[in-house]
Design a protein around this motif. Structure first.
Motif, PDB file in Angstrom:
ATOM      1  N   GLY A   1       0.745  -1.473  -0.150  1.00 32.60           N
ATOM      2  CA  GLY A   1       0.055   0.017   0.022  1.00 32.60           C
ATOM      3  C   GLY A   1       0.668   1.306   0.214  1.00 32.60           C
ATOM      4  O   GLY A   1       2.149   1.117   0.353  1.00 32.60           O
ATOM      5  N   LYS A   2       0.213   2.407  -0.327  1.00 32.42           N
ATOM      6  CA  LYS A   2       0.900   3.615  -0.605  1.00 32.42           C
ATOM      7  C   LYS A   2       0.751   4.636   0.560  1.00 32.42           C
ATOM      8  O   LYS A   2       1.145   5.818   0.753  1.00 32.42           O
ATOM      9  N   TYR A   3      -0.077   4.222   1.619  1.00 32.76           N
ATOM     10  CA  TYR A   3      -0.405   4.966   2.945  1.00 32.76           C
ATOM     11  C   TYR A   3       0.480   4.555   4.158  1.00 32.76           C
ATOM     12  O   TYR A   3       0.061   4.878   5.290  1.00 32.76           O
ATOM     13  N   ASN A   4       1.432   3.915   3.789  1.00 30.48           N
ATOM     14  CA  ASN A   4       2.307   3.447   5.032  1.00 30.48           C
ATOM     15  C   ASN A   4       3.051   4.609   5.857  1.00 30.48           C
ATOM     16  O   ASN A   4       3.255   4.161   7.304  1.00 30.48           O
ATOM     17  N   TYR A   5       3.105   5.717   5.472  1.00 30.41           N
ATOM     18  CA  TYR A   5       3.605   6.846   6.264  1.00 30.41           C
ATOM     19  C   TYR A   5       2.691   8.033   6.604  1.00 30.41           C
ATOM     20  O   TYR A   5       3.098   9.265   6.466  1.00 30.41           O
ATOM     21  N   ILE A   6       1.499   7.738   6.241  1.00 26.33           N
ATOM     22  CA  ILE A   6       0.359   8.838   6.042  1.00 26.33           C
ATOM     23  C   ILE A   6       0.110   9.848   7.295  1.00 26.33           C
ATOM     24  O   ILE A   6       0.215  10.942   7.174  1.00 26.33           O
ATOM     25  N   PHE A   7       0.510   9.256   8.616  1.00 26.33           N
ATOM     26  CA  PHE A   7       0.638  10.003   9.655  1.00 26.33           C
ATOM     27  C   PHE A   7       1.903  10.411  10.189  1.00 26.33           C
ATOM     28  O   PHE A   7       1.860  10.771  11.497  1.00 26.33           O
ATOM     29  N   VAL A   8       2.916  10.233   9.639  1.00 25.63           N
ATOM     30  CA  VAL A   8       4.197  10.325  10.036  1.00 25.63           C
ATOM     31  C   VAL A   8       4.631  11.615  10.625  1.00 25.63           C
ATOM     32  O   VAL A   8       5.398  11.940  11.558  1.00 25.63           O
ATOM     33  N   ASN A   9       4.112  12.768   9.983  1.00 27.11           N
ATOM     34  CA  ASN A   9       4.226  14.216  10.536  1.00 27.11           C
ATOM     35  C   ASN A   9       3.262  14.771  11.206  1.00 27.11           C
ATOM     36  O   ASN A   9       3.017  15.981  11.457  1.00 27.11           O
ATOM     37  N   LEU A  10       2.311  13.948  12.080  1.00 21.88           N
ATOM     38  CA  LEU A  10       1.133  14.564  12.956  1.00 21.88           C
ATOM     39  C   LEU A  10       1.894  15.566  14.069  1.00 21.88           C
ATOM     40  O   LEU A  10       1.288  16.142  14.430  1.00 21.88           O
ATOM     41  N   ASN A  11       3.131  14.843  14.494  1.00 21.39           N
ATOM     42  CA  ASN A  11       3.705  15.810  15.621  1.00 21.39           C
ATOM     43  C   ASN A  11       4.184  17.275  15.084  1.00 21.39           C
ATOM     44  O   ASN A  11       4.360  18.369  15.870  1.00 21.39           O
ATOM     45  N   LYS A  12       3.958  17.589  13.728  1.00 22.92           N
ATOM     46  CA  LYS A  12       4.407  18.818  13.356  1.00 22.92           C
ATOM     47  C   LYS A  12       3.037  19.930  13.195  1.00 22.92           C
ATOM     48  O   LYS A  12       3.117  20.902  12.886  1.00 22.92           O
ATOM     49  N   LEU A  13       1.784  19.261  13.785  1.00 26.03           N
ATOM     50  CA  LEU A  13       0.495  19.958  13.657  1.00 26.03           C
ATOM     51  C   LEU A  13       0.701  20.819  14.784  1.00 26.03           C
ATOM     52  O   LEU A  13       1.110  20.795  16.059  1.00 26.03           O
ATOM     53  N   SER A  14       0.175  22.108  14.799  1.00 30.24           N
ATOM     54  CA  SER A  14      -0.099  23.081  15.895  1.00 30.24           C
ATOM     55  C   SER A  14      -1.620  23.073  16.311  1.00 30.24           C
ATOM     56  O   SER A  14      -2.481  22.697  15.667  1.00 30.24           O
ATOM     57  N   VAL A  15      -1.730  24.028  17.555  1.00 33.71           N
ATOM     58  CA  VAL A  15      -3.087  23.985  18.061  1.00 33.71           C
ATOM     59  C   VAL A  15      -4.095  24.535  16.907  1.00 33.71           C
ATOM     60  O   VAL A  15      -5.181  23.841  16.958  1.00 33.71           O
ATOM     61  N   ASP A  16      -4.006  25.488  16.257  1.00 34.19           N
ATOM     62  CA  ASP A  16      -4.998  25.980  15.364  1.00 34.19           C
ATOM     63  C   ASP A  16      -4.907  25.348  13.971  1.00 34.19           C
ATOM     64  O   ASP A  16      -5.810  25.909  13.204  1.00 34.19           O
ATOM     65  N   ASP A  17      -4.268  24.339  13.572  1.00 34.56           N
ATOM     66  CA  ASP A  17      -4.465  23.740  12.309  1.00 34.56           C
ATOM     67  C   ASP A  17      -5.675  22.903  12.307  1.00 34.56           C
ATOM     68  O   ASP A  17      -6.266  22.515  13.173  1.00 34.56           O
ATOM     69  N   THR A  18      -6.041  22.939  10.873  1.00 33.42           N
ATOM     70  CA  THR A  18      -7.482  22.415  10.590  1.00 33.42           C
ATOM     71  C   THR A  18      -7.096  21.209   9.987  1.00 33.42           C
ATOM     72  O   THR A  18      -6.417  20.716   9.012  1.00 33.42           O
ATOM     73  N   ILE A  19      -8.109  19.871  10.475  1.00 37.24           N
ATOM     74  CA  ILE A  19      -8.165  18.560   9.855  1.00 37.24           C
ATOM     75  C   ILE A  19      -9.476  18.541   9.188  1.00 37.24           C
ATOM     76  O   ILE A  19     -10.539  18.713   9.847  1.00 37.24           O
ATOM     77  N   ASN A  20      -9.761  18.239   7.721  1.00 34.08           N
ATOM     78  CA  ASN A  20     -10.994  18.139   7.191  1.00 34.08           C
ATOM     79  C   ASN A  20     -11.133  16.803   6.739  1.00 34.08           C
ATOM     80  O   ASN A  20     -10.141  15.964   6.517  1.00 34.08           O
ATOM     81  N   VAL A  21     -12.311  16.028   7.243  1.00 35.19           N
ATOM     82  CA  VAL A  21     -12.787  14.934   7.149  1.00 35.19           C
ATOM     83  C   VAL A  21     -14.068  14.898   6.478  1.00 35.19           C
ATOM     84  O   VAL A  21     -14.973  15.265   6.877  1.00 35.19           O
ATOM     85  N   ASN A  22     -14.054  14.316   5.104  1.00 43.42           N
ATOM     86  CA  ASN A  22     -15.476  14.066   4.384  1.00 43.42           C
ATOM     87  C   ASN A  22     -16.050  12.754   4.854  1.00 43.42           C
ATOM     88  O   ASN A  22     -15.138  11.667   5.004  1.00 43.42           O
ATOM     89  N   TYR A  23     -17.059  12.600   4.892  1.00 39.15           N
ATOM     90  CA  TYR A  23     -17.718  11.234   5.069  1.00 39.15           C
ATOM     91  C   TYR A  23     -19.022  11.090   4.386  1.00 39.15           C
ATOM     92  O   TYR A  23     -19.673  11.814   3.754  1.00 39.15           O
TER      93      TYR A  23
END
Length: 97
Positions: free
Chosen positions: A75-97
């Motif tokens: 699969g091509k998503y093996n590192y998808i969350f590797v940089n989560l530690n670079k997020l700041s308090v005001d960053d936005t995460i968009n999730v479509n469902y």
């Protein structure tokens, strides 16, 4: 962090600050590694842990994804969350469902 859930025909997660855009798999019903690992090959998985909910419902939504690679995992998503530690308090995460 601000998480925005939106109804959409295109179920994706988008985290602009760290360049994440991936499909979200919502149909995994099992809790075991054997249920979840194949779905992680196709993107981020909404984890069906007891007490969690789907987006748009009252409660906690749990999304899981890889943050490091096992060379044997396809699969091509093996590192998808590797940089989560670079997020700041005001960053936005968009999730479509």
């Amino acid at each position: 962090r601000r998480v925005l859930f939106r109804s959409s025909q295109d179920p994706i997660i988008n985290i602009p600050r760290i360049g994440v855009q991936a499909p979200v798999v919502y149909d995994v019903t099992g809790l075991y590694d054997s249920d979840v690992q194949p779905a992680l090959e196709n993107g981020v998985v909404r984890y069906n842990f007891p007490g969690t909910v789907f987006p748009g419902e009252k409660g906690n939504v749990v999304l899981i994804g890889h943050s490091s690679n096992n060379v044997f995992n396809p699969g091509k998503y093996n590192y998808i969350f590797v940089n989560l530690n670079k997020l700041s308090v005001d960053d936005t995460i968009n999730v479509n469902y």
